[in-house]
Design a protein around this motif. Structure first.
Motif, PDB file in Angstrom:
ATOM      1  N   LEU A 160     -30.059   0.394   8.434  1.00  0.00           N
ATOM      2  CA  LEU A 160     -29.334  -0.588   7.615  1.00  0.00           C
ATOM      3  C   LEU A 160     -30.242  -1.043   6.491  1.00  0.00           C
ATOM      4  O   LEU A 160     -31.345  -1.546   6.765  1.00  0.00           O
ATOM      5  CB  LEU A 160     -28.932  -1.809   8.453  1.00  0.00           C
ATOM      6  CG  LEU A 160     -27.968  -1.607   9.613  1.00  0.00           C
ATOM      7  CD1 LEU A 160     -27.578  -2.957  10.195  1.00  0.00           C
ATOM      8  CD2 LEU A 160     -26.738  -0.824   9.224  1.00  0.00           C
ATOM      9  N   ASP A 161     -29.823  -0.857   5.257  1.00  0.00           N
ATOM     10  CA  ASP A 161     -30.626  -1.313   4.106  1.00  0.00           C
ATOM     11  C   ASP A 161     -32.065  -0.802   4.151  1.00  0.00           C
ATOM     12  O   ASP A 161     -33.010  -1.545   3.839  1.00  0.00           O
ATOM     13  CB  ASP A 161     -30.685  -2.850   4.061  1.00  0.00           C
ATOM     14  CG  ASP A 161     -29.519  -3.424   3.287  1.00  0.00           C
ATOM     15  OD1 ASP A 161     -29.054  -2.774   2.344  1.00  0.00           O
ATOM     16  OD2 ASP A 161     -29.089  -4.541   3.626  1.00  0.00           O
ATOM     17  N   GLY A 162     -32.231   0.425   4.607  1.00  0.00           N
ATOM     18  CA  GLY A 162     -33.573   1.006   4.632  1.00  0.00           C
ATOM     19  C   GLY A 162     -34.375   0.695   5.892  1.00  0.00           C
ATOM     20  O   GLY A 162     -35.440   1.258   6.119  1.00  0.00           O
ATOM     21  N   SER A 211     -26.503   3.885   7.517  1.00  0.00           N
ATOM     22  CA  SER A 211     -26.173   5.254   7.883  1.00  0.00           C
ATOM     23  C   SER A 211     -26.608   5.510   9.321  1.00  0.00           C
ATOM     24  O   SER A 211     -27.373   4.741   9.900  1.00  0.00           O
ATOM     25  CB  SER A 211     -26.857   6.236   6.939  1.00  0.00           C
ATOM     26  OG  SER A 211     -28.254   6.063   7.012  1.00  0.00           O
ATOM     27  N   THR A 212     -26.090   6.605   9.872  1.00  0.00           N
ATOM     28  CA  THR A 212     -26.419   6.938  11.246  1.00  0.00           C
ATOM     29  C   THR A 212     -26.836   8.408  11.325  1.00  0.00           C
ATOM     30  O   THR A 212     -26.206   9.264  10.731  1.00  0.00           O
ATOM     31  CB  THR A 212     -25.235   6.622  12.199  1.00  0.00           C
ATOM     32  OG1 THR A 212     -25.428   7.317  13.420  1.00  0.00           O
ATOM     33  CG2 THR A 212     -23.912   7.011  11.626  1.00  0.00           C
ATOM     34  N   ILE A 213     -27.918   8.641  12.038  1.00  0.00           N
ATOM     35  CA  ILE A 213     -28.441  10.001  12.199  1.00  0.00           C
ATOM     36  C   ILE A 213     -28.228  10.442  13.635  1.00  0.00           C
ATOM     37  O   ILE A 213     -28.567   9.715  14.565  1.00  0.00           O
ATOM     38  CB  ILE A 213     -29.957  10.046  11.880  1.00  0.00           C
ATOM     39  CG1 ILE A 213     -30.243   9.445  10.510  1.00  0.00           C
ATOM     40  CG2 ILE A 213     -30.498  11.478  11.982  1.00  0.00           C
ATOM     41  CD1 ILE A 213     -29.638  10.185   9.356  1.00  0.00           C
ATOM     42  N   ASP A 258     -19.647  10.526  -2.019  1.00  0.00           N
ATOM     43  CA  ASP A 258     -21.041  10.227  -2.330  1.00  0.00           C
ATOM     44  C   ASP A 258     -21.280   8.719  -2.512  1.00  0.00           C
ATOM     45  O   ASP A 258     -21.904   8.277  -3.490  1.00  0.00           O
ATOM     46  CB  ASP A 258     -21.476  10.999  -3.587  1.00  0.00           C
ATOM     47  CG  ASP A 258     -22.998  11.159  -3.639  1.00  0.00           C
ATOM     48  OD1 ASP A 258     -23.629  11.107  -2.568  1.00  0.00           O
ATOM     49  OD2 ASP A 258     -23.548  11.309  -4.745  1.00  0.00           O
ATOM     50  N   ALA A 259     -20.781   7.934  -1.574  1.00  0.00           N
ATOM     51  CA  ALA A 259     -20.964   6.478  -1.603  1.00  0.00           C
ATOM     52  C   ALA A 259     -22.379   6.123  -1.137  1.00  0.00           C
ATOM     53  O   ALA A 259     -23.049   6.923  -0.480  1.00  0.00           O
ATOM     54  CB  ALA A 259     -19.939   5.809  -0.686  1.00  0.00           C
ATOM     55  N   GLY A 260     -22.829   4.920  -1.488  1.00  0.00           N
ATOM     56  CA  GLY A 260     -24.157   4.479  -1.080  1.00  0.00           C
ATOM     57  C   GLY A 260     -24.119   3.071  -0.527  1.00  0.00           C
ATOM     58  O   GLY A 260     -23.107   2.363  -0.640  1.00  0.00           O
ATOM     59  N   THR A 261     -25.224   2.651   0.069  1.00  0.00           N
ATOM     60  CA  THR A 261     -25.304   1.311   0.648  1.00  0.00           C
ATOM     61  C   THR A 261     -24.959   0.256  -0.409  1.00  0.00           C
ATOM     62  O   THR A 261     -25.432   0.324  -1.535  1.00  0.00           O
ATOM     63  CB  THR A 261     -26.714   1.063   1.211  1.00  0.00           C
ATOM     64  OG1 THR A 261     -26.951   1.993   2.255  1.00  0.00           O
ATOM     65  CG2 THR A 261     -26.858  -0.349   1.766  1.00  0.00           C
TER      66      THR A 261
END
Lengths: 96, 96, 96, 96, 96
Positions: A87-89, D9-11, D48-51
């Motif tokens: 989350l947020d880096g 994001s989730t890995i 291609d969305a971002g935080t």
């Protein structure tokens, strides 16, 4: 997809024949930090998940887009085990 | 899939012809220990469940992936009777 | 399926052509004793239900498994009128 | 479609093969002014969305109506980045 | 179908190509008297609705049963504008 923690399993001797050989796990919804929220549900395991794993589950007709669940009365599957959440880096969850 | 307890049945003389011969049971959602939570709903019984049974129900188009419900206006079926639920290695529910 | 009480109707002169001739009823969700709970929704009537009837509605793609609603933008239909509801051997609701 | 903010994001190294190369973003539901509400979920990114982006996500079988997600166990995708939201003639949210 | 009030619109320059030319309106759920309740969502407009209109929206795969939305990542459409709502013989909402 929902974020959830696997908290247990369910055994059924009487079940629809099409899902006879599947593994049914009890999932507890979790928020983006892995904290448990909401009501538990049961999903068919596709990725050999175990108790305590943070997983992603998909629902509805999406759950039947796999060779194991195609044409079966299935509305939820575990389709990923989460390694980490960012989350947020910042990494807020990491698989132990 | 949802965990639910069968709490009753519903009789309808006026219903869509496609589901005329099905058994419609009233289900109460339950948590992972079998405790009742949430709002009741009605599901078509596929596994000869009875009042008091802890069952699994599936919803949406999943409910029509069976010979009995194919192409019918059905959005919920009982597709398994739960024998027992296991959490962290402990059995928290066992069919009596 | 959901248990609901028919509480009214809705008239729309502007609507998608595919559902032009359908009857749109306002449904109030109810619990297993017929008591009103939750938020109202609108369903297409398949069984000639009227205000005050306790009915079963089905949702999602299930609502299009009928000749009237096939291939239409419909996500809820009334598919049964409930005669009575039985809980633990007691009749808790009976159509008047 | 839901209004949501991308929060992370989730890995997952273990996931269903069909979604191996997709980007899984954590979305937080938002109201019509961009204020965060409700429970987070995970969606596959198509745009291609971002935080920090305010996005639209679609759910259920809708999420598989794209070349990337067709026939995959996917129940949520980000299908638009919101430039601005207008309420009653006033712009209440504008992408920074 | 849900009862909702159109409260605004959303502009997206980046969106899935299949819905490039659609009008995306912000809808606020309403109860049977037109009173606003619950969380807003975004729906594709099929009936040329405008801000302030009380409308019916349908959800899920139902939203793709129209020429405009067929095979697109769409899970909600406005498919009717409500002229009036009648409860127990009384008109509780009338389009102004």
């Amino acid at each position: 997809m929902k974020i959830a923690i696997v908290i247990g399993s369910t055994i059924s001797s009487i079940k629809d024949r099409a899902i006879m050989d599947t593994k049914l796990l009890v999932c507890q919804p979790a928020d983006e930090t892995g904290k448990q929220i909401g009501k538990p549900y049961v999903a068919i395991d596709l990725v050999d998940a175990g108790t305590g794993d943070l997983v992603l589950t998909c629902h509805g007709s999406a759950a039947r887009q796999t060779p194991i669940t195609k044409d079966t009365p299935t509305d939820a599957v575990i389709m990923a085990v989460i390694d980490h959440l960012e989350l947020d880096g910042d990494i807020v969850y990491k698989m132990s």
